[in-house]
Enzyme design. Structure first.
Site, short mmCIF file in Angstrom:
data_model
loop_
_atom_site.label_atom_id
_atom_site.label_comp_id
_atom_site.label_asym_id
_atom_site.label_seq_id
_atom_site.Cartn_x
_atom_site.Cartn_y
_atom_site.Cartn_z
N GLU A 117 71.85 86.08 36.10
CA GLU A 117 71.05 85.00 36.67
C GLU A 117 69.82 84.63 35.84
O GLU A 117 68.67 84.86 36.26
CB GLU A 117 70.65 85.34 38.12
CG GLU A 117 71.84 85.60 39.01
CD GLU A 117 71.49 85.76 40.48
OE1 GLU A 117 70.32 86.01 40.80
OE2 GLU A 117 72.39 85.59 41.32
N GLU A 122 79.13 87.40 42.41
CA GLU A 122 78.36 87.75 43.62
C GLU A 122 78.55 86.68 44.67
O GLU A 122 78.49 85.48 44.36
CB GLU A 122 76.84 87.84 43.35
CG GLU A 122 76.40 89.08 42.63
CD GLU A 122 74.88 89.11 42.40
OE1 GLU A 122 74.12 88.57 43.24
OE2 GLU A 122 74.48 89.67 41.37
N TYR A 159 75.34 81.80 46.77
CA TYR A 159 74.92 82.23 48.10
C TYR A 159 74.72 81.08 49.08
O TYR A 159 75.05 81.19 50.26
CB TYR A 159 73.62 83.02 48.02
CG TYR A 159 73.79 84.39 47.40
CD1 TYR A 159 74.09 85.50 48.19
CD2 TYR A 159 73.70 84.56 46.02
CE1 TYR A 159 74.26 86.75 47.62
CE2 TYR A 159 73.88 85.82 45.45
CZ TYR A 159 74.16 86.90 46.25
OH TYR A 159 74.35 88.14 45.70
N HIS A 194 70.02 93.27 34.66
CA HIS A 194 69.83 92.76 36.02
C HIS A 194 68.38 93.04 36.41
O HIS A 194 68.09 93.80 37.32
CB HIS A 194 70.84 93.41 36.97
CG HIS A 194 71.05 92.67 38.26
ND1 HIS A 194 72.31 92.31 38.73
CD2 HIS A 194 70.17 92.21 39.19
CE1 HIS A 194 72.18 91.67 39.89
NE2 HIS A 194 70.89 91.61 40.21
N ASN A 220 77.48 83.42 40.49
CA ASN A 220 76.92 83.96 41.73
C ASN A 220 76.59 82.79 42.63
O ASN A 220 75.96 81.82 42.20
CB ASN A 220 75.63 84.74 41.46
CG ASN A 220 75.88 86.04 40.70
OD1 ASN A 220 77.03 86.40 40.43
ND2 ASN A 220 74.81 86.74 40.38
N ARG A 257 81.53 95.99 39.79
CA ARG A 257 80.51 95.39 38.93
C ARG A 257 79.19 96.12 39.13
O ARG A 257 78.73 96.28 40.26
CB ARG A 257 80.34 93.89 39.25
CG ARG A 257 79.20 93.25 38.48
CD ARG A 257 79.10 91.74 38.65
NE ARG A 257 77.94 91.30 37.91
CZ ARG A 257 76.85 90.73 38.44
NH1 ARG A 257 76.80 90.46 39.74
NH2 ARG A 257 75.83 90.41 37.69
C1 GBH Z 1 71.16 87.61 43.80
O1 GBH Z 1 70.39 86.51 43.42
C2 GBH Z 1 70.78 88.79 42.94
O2 GBH Z 1 71.60 88.85 41.79
C3 GBH Z 1 70.83 90.11 43.65
O3 GBH Z 1 70.18 91.09 42.90
C4 GBH Z 1 70.25 89.99 45.04
O4 GBH Z 1 70.25 91.22 45.72
C5 GBH Z 1 71.07 88.97 45.79
O5 GBH Z 1 71.01 87.75 45.15
C6 GBH Z 1 70.58 88.74 47.21
O6 GBH Z 1 69.32 88.15 47.20
O7 GBH Z 1 66.40 79.41 50.32
O8 GBH Z 1 64.98 78.23 48.79
O9 GBH Z 1 64.63 80.55 49.15
C7 GBH Z 1 70.49 85.38 44.25
C8 GBH Z 1 69.62 84.22 43.77
C9 GBH Z 1 67.83 82.80 44.36
C10 GBH Z 1 69.79 82.82 45.71
C11 GBH Z 1 67.02 82.22 45.50
C12 GBH Z 1 69.04 82.20 46.84
C13 GBH Z 1 67.05 81.20 47.63
C14 GBH Z 1 66.71 79.76 47.77
N1 GBH Z 1 68.91 83.60 44.86
N2 GBH Z 1 67.85 81.49 46.44
S1 GBH Z 1 65.61 79.48 49.10
#
Ligand code: GBH
Length: 443
Positions: free
Chosen positions: A168, A353, A295, A123, A293, A80
């Site tokens: 996103e 992701e 995390y 992106h 995605n 991707r």
């Molecule tokens: C992805 O977004 C992106 O698509 C990518 O480009 C990036 O490298 C990757 O994440 C890693 O960051 O704990 O309150 O700060 C992830 C979207 C948005 C997920 C903010 C985590 C943090 C919440 N992110 N969120 S907080």
């Protein structure tokens, strides 16, 4: 450490892949690319850690063959990647043949290695010329984006396994226009509400235009974050429900039910673009697949001192990654089931992701990123459980192939399966890369 799962733990044909994005790896100064709003944002002191920029990044623009060899040697099925709008159209409107040619060569190189290409059109690297015209706040962004989508897929679409429009939308709108952490760095609820709508309108226009041109297998990539109330207090529970609304429900509800959640619309009172309701029919046309995605989760508390949505994120008790993000695999399990059950039905879901940042160091030529292997193992197990419950999950992409430009945090946060030495640009596969290869590399 090894992964505990094998190919046989997943359905026949399940895809394993790795993901990257253009601005984070390519090097934005090469190949006649125009400036994107990330180039201008990074050039303003205070926006990015150590004032780092994406001019060279991982130099993937010149090293893509070597990088794709790595994907191949890891035994992955799919790759991707995203294309840079500012490389394809330096002024946002006019095609740069050199830029298109790069993606043409890249598409061939992916296919030559037997990998299935998953293209993301956007992106986050909006051409600066379009940002200067209001970017995602300007309704015209939808037709600009559709033109770009057709120009790019007209060149490389014949070789793409699948195409996602936007990566996103929540980040495009919220991180960039409300939290001010990403380009263009605004803190403005009105701009946010507009971006929340225009990003979906742009998706819809691009899908319509690409379908008319015969492009197949079109989707979008949404990010989800489990909203956990910081306490049982009713205000915190309500705050978490709102967070879930503007983060998780807004986009998928519009895309699958042609409506926005009422609780969030109320908060956007007076800020939504006029006549937005008339766009919802187009926004809600069927998707061929949904990218997810995932995390972490967020612990949400009510905060009367903040402007609407009047909430704040508080630190939670779970083990954290180097980003400070809690490790919560059950959230992925929950979202895959919830999406399938409440929104997307039989539409294929792909985890586009998932991964973690770690304070990685090369020691005798190796990176023993054991915690990362454990993170992947726990999240792959969550995917497997969701599939057993009936969720139509068809693939899983690890974020990311390489350590790369982690946006406002610069090069300090490493998400790669492959280590990058930013002075020599040497690539070194980490233990997590080997764990994937050993688990899924064979048949
Ligand atoms: C992805 O977004 C992106 O698509 C990518 O480009 C990036 O490298 C990757 O994440 C890693 O960051 O704990 O309150 O700060 C992830 C979207 C948005 C997920 C903010 C985590 C943090 C919440 N992110 N969120 S907080």
């Amino acid at each position: 450490m090894r992964l505990s799962l094998r190919r046989s733990d997943f359905p026949e044909g399940f895809l394993f892949g790795v993901a990257t994005s253009a601005f984070q790896i390519e090097g934005s100064s090469f190949g006649g690319a125009g400036p994107s709003h990330w180039d201008t944002f990074a050039a303003t002191p205070g926006n990015v850690a150590n004032a780092e920029n994406g001019a060279v990044a991982c130099d993937h623009y010149h090293r893509y063959r070597e990088d794709l060899d790595l994907v191949r040697s890891g035994g992955f099925d799919a790759y991707r990647f995203s294309a840079s709008w500012a490389r394809v159209m330096p002024d946002g409107r006019t095609v740069n043949a050199e830029g298109l040619d790069f993606y043409d060569r890249l598409a061939d190189a992916i296919c030559e290695r037997g990998l299935k290409p998953y293209l993301t059109l956007y992106h986050w690297d909006l051409p600066a010329a379009l940002a200067d015209c209001g970017g995602w706040r300007n309704r015209d962004v939808a037709s600009w984006f559709a033109d770009y989508a057709v120009a790019l897929t007209g060149c490389i679409g014949d070789r793409m396994e699948a195409v996602a429009t936007i990566n996103e939308p929540w980040c495009v709108a919220w991180l960039s226009h409300f939290l001010g952490i990403h380009a263009p760095g605004l803190r403005d609820i009105r701009a946010t509400a507009r971006a929340m709508h225009h990003v979906l309108l742009a998706h819809a226009r691009a899908v319509k235009a690409m379908r008319a041109a015969g492009q197949r297998n079109l989707g979008i990539v949404l990010n989800f974050e489990h909203a956990n109330p910081a306490s049982d207090a009713p205000q915190d529970v309500a705050a978490a429900r709102l967070y879930d609304g503007f983060y998780n429900r807004w986009f998928v509800q519009a895309l699958t039910r042609k409506s926005y959640p009422d609780d969030i619309l109320q908060g956007f009172e007076g800020h939504m673009p006029d006549g937005f309701e008339k766009d919802l029919d187009a926004i809600g046309r069927p998707l061929d697949w949904l990218g997810v995605n995932y995390y972490t989760r967020t612990n949400v508390a009510h905060d009367p001192a903040s402007p609407w949505p009047s909430l704040t994120n508080v630190e939670g008790p779970l083990p954290k990654t180097a980003m400070g993000w809690e490790i919560y695999p059950d959230g992925l399990y929950g979202f895959l089931n919830r999406l399938h059950r409440d929104y997307t039905g039989d539409t294929p879901i792909i985890v586009t992701e998932n991964g973690m940042a770690r304070d990685d160091h090369l020691l005798d030529g190796r990176v023993e990123d054991t915690e990362r292997v454990a993170y992947f193992d726990a999240h792959l197990s969550a995917v497997r459980r969701a599939i057993a419950d009936g969720a139509p999950v068809k693939g899983y992409f690890a974020w990311s192939l390489l350590d790369n430009y982690e946006w406002a945090l610069g090069y300090g946060k490493r998400f790669g399966l492959v280590h990058v030495d930013y002075s020599t640009l040497a690539r070194t596969p980490k233990a997590s890369f080997e764990a994937f290869r050993d688990a899924f590399g064979g048949d």
